[in-house]
Motif scaffolding. Structure first.
Motif, PDB file in Angstrom:
ATOM      1  N   PHE A 164     -15.435  20.665  18.458  1.00 17.29           N
ATOM      2  CA  PHE A 164     -16.481  19.989  17.694  1.00 17.29           C
ATOM      3  C   PHE A 164     -17.859  20.201  17.614  1.00 17.29           C
ATOM      4  O   PHE A 164     -18.262  20.547  18.766  1.00 17.29           O
ATOM      5  N   GLY A 222      -6.217   1.307  11.017  1.00 18.42           N
ATOM      6  CA  GLY A 222      -6.593   2.735  11.311  1.00 18.42           C
ATOM      7  C   GLY A 222      -7.158   3.049  12.839  1.00 18.42           C
ATOM      8  O   GLY A 222      -8.132   2.624  13.011  1.00 18.42           O
ATOM      9  N   MET A 239       1.007  -1.179   0.114  1.00 19.89           N
ATOM     10  CA  MET A 239      -0.046  -0.091  -0.066  1.00 19.89           C
ATOM     11  C   MET A 239       0.816   1.189  -0.118  1.00 19.89           C
ATOM     12  O   MET A 239       0.366   2.131  -0.384  1.00 19.89           O
TER      13      MET A 239
HETATM   14  C1  LIG Z   1      -9.424  20.360   8.349  1.00 20.02           C
HETATM   15  C2  LIG Z   1     -10.458  19.344   9.148  1.00 20.02           C
HETATM   16  C3  LIG Z   1     -11.499  19.768   9.819  1.00 20.02           C
HETATM   17  C4  LIG Z   1     -12.372  18.790  10.368  1.00 20.02           C
HETATM   18  N1  LIG Z   1     -13.267  19.194  11.395  1.00 20.02           N
HETATM   19  C5  LIG Z   1     -14.359  18.204  11.900  1.00 20.02           C
HETATM   20  C6  LIG Z   1     -15.342  18.940  12.936  1.00 20.02           C
HETATM   21  O1  LIG Z   1     -15.270  19.964  13.236  1.00 20.02           O
HETATM   22  N2  LIG Z   1     -16.136  17.966  13.268  1.00 20.02           N
HETATM   23  C7  LIG Z   1     -16.242  16.708  12.594  1.00 20.02           C
HETATM   24  O2  LIG Z   1     -16.980  15.971  13.137  1.00 20.02           O
HETATM   25  N3  LIG Z   1     -15.559  16.402  11.691  1.00 20.02           N
HETATM   26  C8  LIG Z   1     -14.370  16.937  11.455  1.00 20.02           C
HETATM   27  N4  LIG Z   1     -13.454  16.797  10.524  1.00 20.02           N
HETATM   28  C9  LIG Z   1     -13.756  15.305   9.746  1.00 20.02           C
HETATM   29  C10 LIG Z   1     -13.234  14.329  10.552  1.00 20.02           C
HETATM   30  O3  LIG Z   1     -11.696  14.493  10.772  1.00 20.02           O
HETATM   31  C11 LIG Z   1     -13.013  13.033   9.621  1.00 20.02           C
HETATM   32  O4  LIG Z   1     -14.561  12.695   9.177  1.00 20.02           O
HETATM   33  C12 LIG Z   1     -12.752  11.722  10.639  1.00 20.02           C
HETATM   34  O5  LIG Z   1     -11.272  11.977  11.180  1.00 20.02           O
HETATM   35  C13 LIG Z   1     -12.942  10.309   9.753  1.00 20.02           C
HETATM   36  O6  LIG Z   1     -12.441   9.405  10.796  1.00 20.02           O
HETATM   37  P1  LIG Z   1     -11.933   8.096  10.275  1.00 20.02           P
HETATM   38  O7  LIG Z   1     -11.552   7.325  11.400  1.00 20.02           O
HETATM   39  O8  LIG Z   1     -12.795   7.483   9.261  1.00 20.02           O
HETATM   40  O9  LIG Z   1     -10.728   8.501   9.523  1.00 20.02           O
HETATM   41  P2  LIG Z   1      -9.246   9.058   9.952  1.00 20.02           P
HETATM   42  O10 LIG Z   1      -9.409  10.149  10.857  1.00 20.02           O
HETATM   43  O11 LIG Z   1      -8.834   9.890   8.534  1.00 20.02           O
HETATM   44  O12 LIG Z   1      -8.357   8.027  10.297  1.00 20.02           O
HETATM   45  C14 LIG Z   1      -7.817   6.887   9.351  1.00 20.02           C
HETATM   46  C15 LIG Z   1      -6.531   6.586  10.161  1.00 20.02           C
HETATM   47  O13 LIG Z   1      -6.005   5.186   9.391  1.00 20.02           O
HETATM   48  C16 LIG Z   1      -4.764   5.340   9.160  1.00 20.02           C
HETATM   49  N5  LIG Z   1      -4.455   4.488   8.000  1.00 20.02           N
HETATM   50  C17 LIG Z   1      -4.661   4.660   6.823  1.00 20.02           C
HETATM   51  N6  LIG Z   1      -4.128   3.683   5.984  1.00 20.02           N
HETATM   52  C18 LIG Z   1      -3.570   3.052   6.893  1.00 20.02           C
HETATM   53  C19 LIG Z   1      -2.460   1.701   6.610  1.00 20.02           C
HETATM   54  N7  LIG Z   1      -2.399   1.287   5.285  1.00 20.02           N
HETATM   55  N8  LIG Z   1      -2.060   1.268   7.858  1.00 20.02           N
HETATM   56  C20 LIG Z   1      -2.027   1.804   8.833  1.00 20.02           C
HETATM   57  N9  LIG Z   1      -2.714   2.934   9.183  1.00 20.02           N
HETATM   58  C21 LIG Z   1      -3.484   3.480   8.111  1.00 20.02           C
HETATM   59  C22 LIG Z   1      -4.459   7.011   9.003  1.00 20.02           C
HETATM   60  O14 LIG Z   1      -2.909   6.986   9.167  1.00 20.02           O
HETATM   61  C23 LIG Z   1      -5.145   7.307  10.028  1.00 20.02           C
HETATM   62  O15 LIG Z   1      -4.641   7.609  11.402  1.00 20.02           O
HETATM   63  C24 LIG Z   1     -12.566  17.585   9.863  1.00 20.02           C
HETATM   64  C25 LIG Z   1     -11.746  17.134   8.828  1.00 20.02           C
HETATM   65  C26 LIG Z   1     -10.553  17.964   8.505  1.00 20.02           C
HETATM   66  C27 LIG Z   1      -9.645  17.558   7.293  1.00 20.02           C
END
Ligand SMILES: Cc1cc2nc3c(=O)[nH]c(=O)nc-3n(C[C@H](O)[C@H](O)[C@H](O)COP(=O)(O)OP(=O)(O)OC[C@H]3O[C@@H](n4cnc5c(N)ncnc54)[C@H](O)[C@@H]3O)c2cc1C
Ligand code: SF4
Ligand code: SF4
Lengths: 114, 531
Positions: free
Chosen positions: B49, B10, A93
């Motif tokens: 948030f 993740g 990946m």
């Molecule tokens: C600037 C910004 C502001 C935001 N503000 C808000 C807000 O105010 N309120 C709100 O509710 N949401 C907000 N969000 C959205 C929120 O951050 C995301 O929707 C949320 O983090 C998604 O969660 P997730 O667990 O799906 O993914 P992520 O938080 O992206 O986590 C995924 C994790 O998986 C890891 N990963 C990926 N591929 C691999 C691999 N192959 N091997 C090992 N690890 C891996 C990554 O390193 C990461 O740590 C914001 C986003 C951004 C970018």
């Protein structure tokens, strides 16, 4: 769903675009014009484009450009981008040096064996 | 080969939540993340948030990350950082790189929670150093303590573009403009209003024509576009900048699932390639589940709920909890998720133009085009009232899933009701004591306290203040309007900070009465000379 792209789309003439020199795949330095031309050369799927030009196969593994390349190919073919089958996803990946791949932690070391 | 019941890929909000739920049911869980810190996107989020108490609203993102990590620890889920999952192979074998070695793991179930990556747009000069993703800028600012540049143009007016613009300002960068190819601002109005109060102009529908520079960015030209995305001759605007931040959306990082043989769907509404999942978050490969942004771009609040659900489904799949227990746990989570998916920013409303709020009030057109509600529009919203004595004014004018203001008020002055997306309303029968809890708790920084008549023709306005050098009592400066225009001289009459405010200071400024409904920001003396 992804559809097989109709290969009878016709031999449309290649028209040079003003921004054809713009680099799209920065890892492999492939321009928009090269991608558009590849379509006219008969590369209708992302896998074909990839094998033909190497775009999306560089260090970023298409993380930056895959969506852009797909958009250009779709526009050139006149089909919605969502209908183009994306290229295969393969391990690793993330770019990984060969010596790391060769360095498998053995079961004896970890002590867990099943 | 190491064996676990469940492997979670993740450690973002969804992955951690999934791991917590599954581990609580008794499953043997390991969570991998390639970053050095857990929390995924959360660790870059220094702002409070949205959402409700259950979704940890008004808590700052990185603090939510720490809380989840602690919870995972207590539940007995192992979290492995600096561990990149390189591939998923047959029979749920997972290959992980940590350090200089790779290790094989096997599990009976896998939850993929890998989140999303940033999109790019190509324009002349986009490969020059200085053109970066807004998320990258945020990582530099908030994780590494580095400024990406001094003068920045932001491309993209979604929440990411708005939030990062504000954070760049907080760090002392100049944000010269926000441009977006869409004719309307894409993110929450309250986020846009924070940026607009600073006088940062919005250019819509504009996009970048070219970036100038030979070995790094030195300037940018933006131009207006027509419906066919063609530049309109003569509309060009030039800015001297050293950085371009691109915030044009996220794409699910779903490659691992494709690799695992899961059926995929290209869905522009969800941000791109997503796995086809059933009502239990399960992909077409039995035992492989997806949660969070990887199954469709949403928010941290929904990612956390989806994660919990995936953890419960996986535990059921693994035989740790029975169907009855699963359904019971699921019901309340479903309701919460449903609540979050309401309102004008709900996934189902993406791309639609909404003209009226759920309450039937005309949406502010000015807000959508310029980032702030115009003076002649603001009083049509139920949070904005005039009253004798101190009272709150909620300039929250869109149906967003958020309600901490309701819980924050000890006097019950603010009502949202059971529907989390409803507009906040002032209960005029209740007396505000001016404690400021509402102001500090509002993640949109959209609540102000007004005392429209303090005698001598003066009024007092209390604003949330989140910048480094906090003014002091007695300071004189200038009051700015919602659009960032200087209005009048303002005197700081109090600055309150309290642990309960969680690092949001409350600044009260005294201004002439006629500006009470207009003054929404304070700028220090330097600028005052220009009034
Ligand atoms: C600037 C910004 C502001 C935001 N503000 C808000 C807000 O105010 N309120 C709100 O509710 N949401 C907000 N969000 C959205 C929120 O951050 C995301 O929707 C949320 O983090 C998604 O969660 P997730 O667990 O799906 O993914 P992520 O938080 O992206 O986590 C995924 C994790 O998986 C890891 N990963 C990926 N591929 C691999 C691999 N192959 N091997 C090992 N690890 C891996 C990554 O390193 C990461 O740590 C914001 C986003 C951004 C970018
Ligand atoms: S200042 Fe205090 S009492 Fe007044 S509305 Fe806000 S939270 Fe309620
Ligand atoms: S006013 Fe209330 S609902 Fe609106 S953003 Fe602030 S806390 Fe949320």
């Amino acid at each position: 769903m992804n559809k097989v792209v109709d290969r009878s789309l016709g031999d449309r003439e290649f028209v040079k675009g003003a921004d054809d020199d713009m680099i799209i795949c920065r890892c492999e330095e492939i321009t928009k014009g090269e991608i558009r031309r590849a379509v006219h050369d008969g590369m209708y799927t992302m896998a074909e484009i990839r094998r033909y030009l190497r775009c999306t196969m560089g260090l970023c593994q298409g993380q930056t450009c895959a969506k852009l390349v797909k958009g250009i190919v779709a526009r050139e073919l006149g089909v919605p981008a969502a209908e183009l089958e994306p290229a295969s996803s393969r391990s690793p990946m993330r770019p990984t040096e060969m010596y790391i791949f060769a360095n498998e932690e053995s079961e004896e070391e970890t002590g867990v064996c099943l | 080969m190491k064996r676990y019941d469940l492997i979670v890929i993740g450690a973002g909000p969804s992955g951690l939540s999934a791991g917590i739920e599954a581990a609580k049911s008794g499953a043997n869980v390991i969570i991998f993340d390639e970053n050095a810190r857990p929390g995924g996107q959360l660790f870059k989020q220094i702002h409070k948030f949205f959402g409700s108490k259950e979704h940890r609203a008004k808590v700052r993102g990185f603090n939510i990350g720490s809380q989840l990590l602690k919870e995972a620890d207590e539940a007995g889920a192992e979290v492995r950082l600096n561990s990149t999952v390189l591939g998923i192979y047959q029979d749920k074998e997972v290959v992980v790189r940590s350090g200089e070695a790779i290790t094989h793991y096997k599990a009976d179930a896998i939850i993929v929670a890998t989140g999303a990556s940033e999109n790019m747009v190509p324009f002349e000069g986009w490969t020059l150093p200085g053109v970066i993703g807004a998320g990258a800028a945020q990582t530099m600012l908030n994780l590494h303590g580095l400024l990406p540049g001094k003068r920045v143009l932001m491309l993209g007016s979604g929440n990411v573009g708005l939030v990062v613009s504000f954070q760049l300002k907080q760090c002392g960068c100049e944000v010269v403009a926000l441009a977006d190819a869409a004719p309307r601002i894409g993110g929450y109005g309250v986020h846009a209003a924070k940026v607009a109060r600073y006088g940062i102009p919005f250019y819509l529908p504009y996009t970048i024509k070219k970036v100038e520079g030979t070995d790094h960015v030195t300037g940018v030209v933006i131009a207006k576009i027509d419906q066919n995305f063609k530049f309109i001759e003569g509309s060009e605007k030039h800015f001297d900048v050293d950085t371009i931040c691109v915030a044009v959306g996220l794409s699910p990082m779903s490659q691992l699932m494709k690799m695992a043989g899961c059926e995929m769907d290209d869905n522009p509404k969800k941000g791109g390639q997503v796995p086809v999942i059933d009502e239990h978050g399960q992909t077409s490969v039995p035992g492989i589940f997806a949660a969070g942004d990887v199954s469709g771009i949403e928010e941290a609040s929904s990612a956390m709920i989806e994660g919990r659900q995936a953890g419960i489904y996986a535990a059921n799949y693994l035989g740790y909890i029975d169907d009855e227990k699963m359904n019971e746990k699921e019901a309340s989570l479903d309701a919460a998720l449903d609540g979050l998916r309401q309102g004008m920013f709900a996934p189902s409303n993406r791309g639609k133009k909404i003209e009226k709020t759920e309450e039937g009030i005309d949406i502010s057109e000015n807000l959508l085009a310029k980032g702030y509600v115009a003076d002649d529009e603001i009083e049509r919203f139920p949070g904005v009232i005039r009253k004798i004595g101190i009272h709150p004014v909620m300039e929250c004018t869109q149906n967003i899933p958020c309600n901490p203001c309701q819980d924050a008020c000890p006097k019950g002055c603010i009502k949202i009701g059971s529907k989390i997306t409803s507009l906040p309303v002032v209960d005029q029968t209740k007396d505000c004591i001016g404690c400021g809890m509402c102001v500090a708790s509002c993640p949109g920084q959209a609540i102000f306290l007004l005392n429209e008549n303090v005698g001598d023709g003066m009024a007092e306005v209390t604003i949330p203040y989140e910048f480094m050098s906090v003014p002091e009592k007695g300071d004189k400066g200038v009051a700015l309007s919602r659009s960032g225009h200087p209005l009048c001289i303002a005197e700081v009459v109090s600055v309150k900070s309290s642990p309960a405010y969680d690092k949001t200071s409350l600044l009260t400024m005294r201004i002439p009465k006629e500006f009470a409904m207009k003054a929404r920001f304070y700028k220090s003396e330097v600028l005052a000379k220009t009034v």
